[in-house]
Design a protein around this motif. Structure first.
Motif, PDB file in Angstrom:
ATOM      1  N   ARG A  34      27.518  39.137  38.956  1.00  0.00           N
ATOM      2  CA  ARG A  34      28.612  39.246  39.930  1.00  0.00           C
ATOM      3  C   ARG A  34      29.745  40.123  39.389  1.00  0.00           C
ATOM      4  O   ARG A  34      30.316  40.937  40.116  1.00  0.00           O
ATOM      5  N   LEU A  35      30.046  39.967  38.089  1.00  0.00           N
ATOM      6  CA  LEU A  35      31.102  40.802  37.511  1.00  0.00           C
ATOM      7  C   LEU A  35      30.654  42.249  37.397  1.00  0.00           C
ATOM      8  O   LEU A  35      31.466  43.176  37.573  1.00  0.00           O
ATOM      9  N   ALA A  36      29.374  42.473  37.107  1.00  0.00           N
ATOM     10  CA  ALA A  36      28.871  43.846  37.006  1.00  0.00           C
ATOM     11  C   ALA A  36      28.986  44.559  38.353  1.00  0.00           C
ATOM     12  O   ALA A  36      29.284  45.761  38.414  1.00  0.00           O
ATOM     13  N   ARG A  37      28.761  43.812  39.434  1.00  0.00           N
ATOM     14  CA  ARG A  37      28.879  44.411  40.766  1.00  0.00           C
ATOM     15  C   ARG A  37      30.336  44.516  41.224  1.00  0.00           C
ATOM     16  O   ARG A  37      30.660  45.323  42.094  1.00  0.00           O
ATOM     17  N   TRP A  38      31.180  43.704  40.649  1.00  0.00           N
ATOM     18  CA  TRP A  38      32.609  43.725  40.979  1.00  0.00           C
ATOM     19  C   TRP A  38      33.340  44.876  40.289  1.00  0.00           C
ATOM     20  O   TRP A  38      34.281  45.455  40.840  1.00  0.00           O
ATOM     21  N   ALA A  39      32.884  45.227  39.085  1.00  0.00           N
ATOM     22  CA  ALA A  39      33.582  46.251  38.291  1.00  0.00           C
ATOM     23  C   ALA A  39      33.596  47.587  39.025  1.00  0.00           C
ATOM     24  O   ALA A  39      32.631  47.960  39.696  1.00  0.00           O
ATOM     25  N   GLU A  61      38.945  34.869  39.349  1.00  0.00           N
ATOM     26  CA  GLU A  61      39.073  34.590  40.774  1.00  0.00           C
ATOM     27  C   GLU A  61      37.843  35.068  41.534  1.00  0.00           C
ATOM     28  O   GLU A  61      37.355  34.394  42.447  1.00  0.00           O
ATOM     29  N   HIS A  62      37.301  36.237  41.151  1.00  0.00           N
ATOM     30  CA  HIS A  62      36.101  36.755  41.805  1.00  0.00           C
ATOM     31  C   HIS A  62      34.913  35.811  41.599  1.00  0.00           C
ATOM     32  O   HIS A  62      34.031  35.712  42.463  1.00  0.00           O
ATOM     33  N   LEU A  63      34.896  35.119  40.457  1.00  0.00           N
ATOM     34  CA  LEU A  63      33.810  34.178  40.162  1.00  0.00           C
ATOM     35  C   LEU A  63      34.062  32.800  40.757  1.00  0.00           C
ATOM     36  O   LEU A  63      33.242  31.887  40.571  1.00  0.00           O
ATOM     37  N   GLY A  64      35.167  32.650  41.455  1.00  0.00           N
ATOM     38  CA  GLY A  64      35.488  31.355  42.018  1.00  0.00           C
ATOM     39  C   GLY A  64      36.003  30.375  40.997  1.00  0.00           C
ATOM     40  O   GLY A  64      35.922  29.154  41.197  1.00  0.00           O
ATOM     41  N   LEU A  65      36.575  30.901  39.903  1.00  0.00           N
ATOM     42  CA  LEU A  65      37.097  30.066  38.832  1.00  0.00           C
ATOM     43  C   LEU A  65      38.613  30.045  38.889  1.00  0.00           C
ATOM     44  O   LEU A  65      39.230  30.996  39.390  1.00  0.00           O
ATOM     45  N   PRO A  66      39.243  29.016  38.361  1.00  0.00           N
ATOM     46  CA  PRO A  66      40.711  28.990  38.351  1.00  0.00           C
ATOM     47  C   PRO A  66      41.269  30.080  37.445  1.00  0.00           C
ATOM     48  O   PRO A  66      40.654  30.440  36.437  1.00  0.00           O
ATOM     49  N   ALA A  67      42.426  30.611  37.796  1.00  0.00           N
ATOM     50  CA  ALA A  67      43.038  31.686  37.014  1.00  0.00           C
ATOM     51  C   ALA A  67      43.844  31.097  35.865  1.00  0.00           C
ATOM     52  O   ALA A  67      45.032  31.377  35.694  1.00  0.00           O
ATOM     53  N   ASP A  68      43.172  30.262  35.075  1.00  0.00           N
ATOM     54  CA  ASP A  68      43.836  29.664  33.914  1.00  0.00           C
ATOM     55  C   ASP A  68      43.074  30.035  32.658  1.00  0.00           C
ATOM     56  O   ASP A  68      42.185  30.905  32.686  1.00  0.00           O
ATOM     57  N   ALA A  73      38.277  32.335  30.008  1.00  0.00           N
ATOM     58  CA  ALA A  73      37.248  32.247  28.965  1.00  0.00           C
ATOM     59  C   ALA A  73      35.855  32.409  29.573  1.00  0.00           C
ATOM     60  O   ALA A  73      35.004  33.128  29.034  1.00  0.00           O
ATOM     61  N   TYR A  74      35.615  31.747  30.723  1.00  0.00           N
ATOM     62  CA  TYR A  74      34.307  31.875  31.382  1.00  0.00           C
ATOM     63  C   TYR A  74      34.087  33.311  31.864  1.00  0.00           C
ATOM     64  O   TYR A  74      32.973  33.854  31.766  1.00  0.00           O
ATOM     65  N   ALA A  75      35.120  33.928  32.403  1.00  0.00           N
ATOM     66  CA  ALA A  75      35.000  35.304  32.881  1.00  0.00           C
ATOM     67  C   ALA A  75      34.728  36.253  31.723  1.00  0.00           C
ATOM     68  O   ALA A  75      33.906  37.170  31.831  1.00  0.00           O
ATOM     69  N   SER A  76      35.421  36.050  30.613  1.00  0.00           N
ATOM     70  CA  SER A  76      35.222  36.897  29.434  1.00  0.00           C
ATOM     71  C   SER A  76      33.799  36.756  28.899  1.00  0.00           C
ATOM     72  O   SER A  76      33.160  37.747  28.521  1.00  0.00           O
ATOM     73  N   GLU A  77      33.286  35.518  28.885  1.00  0.00           N
ATOM     74  CA  GLU A  77      31.918  35.270  28.419  1.00  0.00           C
ATOM     75  C   GLU A  77      30.907  35.988  29.308  1.00  0.00           C
ATOM     76  O   GLU A  77      29.961  36.625  28.819  1.00  0.00           O
ATOM     77  N   ALA A  78      31.100  35.887  30.627  1.00  0.00           N
ATOM     78  CA  ALA A  78      30.183  36.546  31.559  1.00  0.00           C
ATOM     79  C   ALA A  78      30.257  38.064  31.425  1.00  0.00           C
ATOM     80  O   ALA A  78      29.238  38.766  31.521  1.00  0.00           O
TER      81      ALA A  78
END
Length: 490
Positions: A34-39, A61-68, A73-78
């Motif tokens: 999802r992040l690869a397609r978002w970039a 936010e794009h992953l549906g995760l809280p912006a905290d 951390a989850y976004a960075s890992e992905a």
């Protein structure tokens, strides 16, 4: 008696199409895609290819995760996984960002398109790269207080980490290898979740140790908590289903592994439970093969010759051997029963140590080939090595015109049958029953059988002397073994 046994039993893997679907559904892989397609062209990365901190909230936010902090951390890992698997290509930094650091850009990687247009094998190859990346993260050092490692000059004291990358990798691979073996236990019926303390203890407690010492228990405790962190990292890539250690338990006990040995059956799940998924079996086997470990899978021999098939299934569990043979026969297609049977019979010949077991599996394969194999079986009735098993096969299929075997052939088949069963390491009771049954069929059995011209005659008679429950018969078998060795010059 025969060649070296394989260390690992064969694994039954799901089809590559099923595994590819599992890979695409792995939570971490889904987020990476999802992040690869978002970039896009405006997406900025740091010198190491990481997403710059200012863009992490938008990615989360794009992953549906809280912006905290957790979402970042989850976004960075992905994001790291997308880069490591070639879903994104990073360009070298070409200038300074808003915070003064060098920044680069990213473009879609070639592997991103393969996720929709590629074959299951190509998708799995991408996923395996992701597994390697996550495995590396799981064996990385724990930096609880990174500031303590930075010297006054800004350099990092890596020696203070007390971290050996090879040792960490070897330990985790050993744990995953044990989990792989446990999953394959009992013909693949051992896929129940494994308690984390038991898995940690399997790597720490010596096999010959009775009551573990306090030092050993402390090592198990430390290993267990390290594994808890590692399995939390590995679960999102899809190789395990993991129930983490109960945090409330950690708060209560302080040392969860120290009390795990005393836990009753109802409480053991609180100490962590882990289970390999079908995708995990595939991934761990792939890592083993890459490391040079012989890790067979059912279906490996389907396109090989009959000689490779009979040697390959020599020490497979019965169900796995049957499945492998069925796949091999199916690959010969309709009308291929006669040439397949002829190929199997030709491969079963020989006087080497593994030949009796090859003939046993040839007999099993011919049973699966069905009545269509009869012409090939009849063609070897006069063969001194195969005539006996051919007569057995024909009798089992209701043939009434089978010529009676000579006494020499009967005795030769008895030796060959017991030699095969000894090599197969069958159940002791069954082997004892076979020995006593064969020797009871013929009057003066041990007076004659030592003359059989079979490479395993003496060895088989010695085994009969050990296994026969009748003392006189056992003594006669030992005497016959001595005569056989003397006759052979040994």
């Amino acid at each position: 008696m025969s060649a070296e046994r394989p260390v690992l039993p064969p694994v039954r893997l799901n089809s590559e199409a099923e595994l590819a679907r599992d890979a695409l559904a792995a939570p971490l892989f889904v987020r990476a895609v999802r992040l690869a397609r978002w970039a896009g062209p405006e997406t900025r990365v740091g010198a190491g290819g990481e997403l710059v901190e200012a863009q992490l909230p938008a990615a989360a936010e794009h992953l549906g995760l809280p912006a905290d902090e957790d979402g970042a951390a989850y976004a960075s890992e992905a994001w790291r996984l997308a880069v490591d698997t070639g879903l994104l290509d990073v360009t070298d930094p070409d200038g300074e960002g808003e915070d003064g650091g060098a920044e680069g850009t990213v473009t879609a990687g070639a592997n991103l398109a393969l996720l929709t247009t590629g074959s299951p094998q190509e998708i799995l190859a991408i996923w395996l790269d992701g597994l390697d990346a996550v495995h590396a993260d799981a064996t990385a050092p724990l930096l609880d207080d990174f500031a303590d490692l930075v010297g006054e000059d800004g350099s990092i004291d890596f020696d203070a980490l007390d971290w050996d990358p090879e040792e960490e990798t070897e330990f985790l691979d050993g744990v995953l290898g044990n989990l792989y073996l446990l999953t394959l236990a009992d013909n693949g019926a051992g896929d129940a979740p494994v308690p984390l303390p038991a898995l940690a203890a399997s790597m720490i407690v010596p096999d010959d140790m009775g009551e573990p010492t306090d030092d050993i228990l402390e090592q198990v405790s430390e290993a267990m908590m390290r594994l808890d962190d590692q399995f939390r990292l590995l679960e999102p890539i899809g190789i395990v289903e993991y129930q983490p250690v109960d945090e409330a338990l950690m708060a209560e006990a302080g040392d969860p592994a120290g009390t795990a040995a005393d836990a009753d059956e109802e409480d053991v799940t609180r100490y962590g439970m882990v289970r390999l998924t079908p995708l995990g079996l595939y991934g761990i086997r792939a890592r083993m093969l890459e490391a040079g470990v012989a890790a067979p899978a059912v279906g490996d021999l389907a396109d090989k010759g009959a000689d490779a098939l009979l040697d390959g299934v020599a020490h497979y569990p019965e169900a796995a051997a049957r499945a492998e043979i069925q796949l091999w026969l199916a690959g010969r297609g309709a009308g291929g029963a006669v040439p397949a049977a002829a190929e199997l019979l030709a491969a079963a010949r020989g006087t080497d140590e593994g030949a009796p077991l090859r003939r046993l599996h040839c007999q099993q394969a011919l049973a699966l080939a069905g009545e269509e194999a009869e012409p090939a079986v009849r063609a070897v009735l006069a063969d001194p090595e195969l005539g006996g098993l051919a007569r057995v096969w024909l009798a089992e299929h209701g043939a009434t015109d089978v010529p009676a075997p000579s006494e020499a052939m009967v005795f030769w088949l008895a030796i060959d049958t017991i030699a095969a069963q000894l090599d197969a390491d069958g159940e002791l009771d069954e082997l004892q029953g076979l020995v006593e049954g064969l020797s009871a069929q013929h009057t003066g059995f041990f007076d004659e059988i030592w003359r059989v011209d079979h490479p395993a005659t003496a060895e088989v008679l010695e085994a009969m002397g050990r296994l026969h429950s009748d003392k006189k018969a056992a003594k006669d078998a030992r005497k016959a073994a001595f005569k056989a060795r003397s006759r052979a010059g040994g």
